[in-house]
Scaffold this active site. Sequence first.
Site, PDB file in Angstrom:
ATOM      1  N   GLU A 155       0.814  -1.224   0.000  1.00 57.67           N
ATOM      2  CA  GLU A 155       0.000   0.000   0.000  1.00 57.67           C
ATOM      3  C   GLU A 155       0.840   1.263   0.000  1.00 57.67           C
ATOM      4  O   GLU A 155       0.490   2.260  -0.634  1.00 57.67           O
ATOM      5  CB  GLU A 155      -0.962   0.008   1.201  1.00 57.67           C
ATOM      6  CG  GLU A 155      -2.151  -0.922   1.068  1.00 57.67           C
ATOM      7  CD  GLU A 155      -1.816  -2.381   1.312  1.00 57.67           C
ATOM      8  OE1 GLU A 155      -0.681  -2.656   1.767  1.00 57.67           O
ATOM      9  OE2 GLU A 155      -2.666  -3.254   1.051  1.00 57.67           O
ATOM     10  N   HIS A 165     -10.827  -5.350   8.916  1.00 53.13           N
ATOM     11  CA  HIS A 165     -11.453  -5.407   7.587  1.00 53.13           C
ATOM     12  C   HIS A 165     -12.861  -4.826   7.629  1.00 53.13           C
ATOM     13  O   HIS A 165     -13.718  -5.228   6.857  1.00 53.13           O
ATOM     14  CB  HIS A 165     -11.521  -6.847   7.065  1.00 53.13           C
ATOM     15  CG  HIS A 165     -10.185  -7.462   6.800  1.00 53.13           C
ATOM     16  ND1 HIS A 165      -9.390  -7.974   7.794  1.00 53.13           N
ATOM     17  CD2 HIS A 165      -9.487  -7.645   5.648  1.00 53.13           C
ATOM     18  CE1 HIS A 165      -8.265  -8.457   7.270  1.00 53.13           C
ATOM     19  NE2 HIS A 165      -8.302  -8.268   5.971  1.00 53.13           N
TER      20      HIS A 165
END
Lengths: 328, 323
Positions: A60, A129
């Site tokens: 990321e 998540h």
Amino acid sequence: MRELTYREAIREAIGQEMAADENILIMGEDIGVYGGMYGVTQGLLAQFKKERVRDTPVAETAIVGTAIGAALAGMKPIVEIMSSDFMFVAANEINNDAAKWRYQHGGKVKVPLVLRAPVGTSGGTGPEHAQSPEAYYLHTPGLKIVMPSTPYDAKGLLISAIHDGNPVLYFEHRRLYDVTGDVPEEVYKVPIGLCKVIEEGSDATIISWSWMLHRSLEAADRLRKEGLNAEVIDLRSILPMDREGCLKSARKTGRVVVVEESNVTGGVGAEISAFICENAFEHLEAPISRVGFPDIPVPFNPALENWAIPSVERIVESVRTVCAFQRH
Amino acid sequence: MEKRNLLRMYDLMVRTRRFEERCQQLVDSGKFMPHFHAGTGQEALSVAGVCALHEDDYLLYTHRGYGHLIARGVPINLLMADLYSKSGGTNNGMGSIMHVVYPEKGILGRNGVFGARFSIAAGMALASKLKGTRQVVAAFYGEAEGNRGTFFEALNFMTIWKLPVVLIAENNGFSISARQTSIYPSERMADMGMGFGIPCVTVDGNDPIAVFQAVSDALNRARGGEGPSLVEGKTYRIAVHRPHDDDTKYRSREEVEQWRRRDPLLLYKQKLYDMGVLDSEYESSLERRVEEEVSKSVKYADACGDPDPRMLFGNLYYSGECV
């Protein structure tokens, strides 16, 4: 009018913009061959060359940094981060680089970057998540944040974001991907920074966004049957926030409930509550109420998770409470 | 190399050294210059590395020493104003010397937190590749920046996508007080790139001709579509980390003296004399010219004011339509 799902509306916005401007590219993990973890980018690889639909390593920091560099050099990258939770890995790139680059370089350059990421709970996915991280970024001047709740806004806000010329965090909710709604085929924009009154009402104001907007509308339906008319506002943009739009409704109803899916403390609702108190205190008939996730991580166990997510009942109860409040 | 280019590198090294000496004097006299980091001893590496670039290539400079910026042609008046954090510099007083921006020479800014530049370099190179402009990104970095994990993530992107980037490691012996050898597995920073199967070369960073050659080779490779390279220049930070630092905590006077005898400016001057490229007449006229330019930059910066208060909010967001 033609109906699309929220997912299709996002995809259509990307596809139409990429067809019109070859400086736009999309990049992220599993967005090409696989079509994205939530299927948003399905088919784009076939439509555009792989140079512009780029599968990346799971990195990321480098994904966001590369997008910033490309943006500085004249591209308009759209990044998909598989889950907004993973954006913390790129916190330096988002909060220090993308957000501050233009400012600390005296306005000589710009960072036209859209960073899309799914947010929110979807049932049993656990604390890494399922977060709703908008408040973390609300505290970072230089960013913009949008959170569409309908397919129509999903398309229009994304097109605005692509043309904005600033780093825009575009948070899409996991539970909304299959929601359908009217979406015009043509290219259109929904302005960033404007809220929308979804239901008019005079007894109380419910301010919400993203998936929680849908629960707020359900709550408003129930309340109407009880004789309470709640005005429901879809905030749509978190940064810049439509303060005037919120204040206008608060002045009208005098009673405000903010509904959010993220942790209440230090949340977007806290900011809304504070600026309404600062600017419309004389109009308030009751303390502002915040309905949100308790200050805990999202539990894995679905029963516990459900307990923690603001329910329609909790929203209804909160509106009843603010409406029943009497000054002594 | 042509005589003209050899002399140009010398000019730029002298200009850099004298500019920084003046900065040091200003700091010593109490001038507010909070982000001044001298690069004394590293001028060959910064200047020659930048001299190898094409006009339209991108440059990510480091905050140590001003050789990169001076060699790139950023006017020293603007640099001095940036050092003062005043308006009239490259960033209108909003970014100090930490965020010099000069888009007309491929300087799109600088990251303030170490490690971010690698992927930003990758992104600029990606733009070049997609647009087919053949621009290469030269990203200088030091021990500290190269220690971040972002180095590996970005180098991976550059390698798998064959991006036109040249990473130039400035091995000046230290990350502030930590010796390079104590924070890297070998005394070669270039070894960190070995697993990627890209050229990783180490050259004498105090020899501008060697640096120019190595960087040129890497640039050609990048321009030819073959992807990134890593060029390490071994040099030594004669300067202290920042003004008034006590460097005796981590190095001996003898060590610094030893490197002063290998000062790249002295070595290069001698070489150019030996080659018959430089003579005392040229040298003294250069010194006079530079002295004048540097003095002018101080006058210029002294006359610069604080940024307009409107700058507080004015440039936070781009407000046009991005078409």
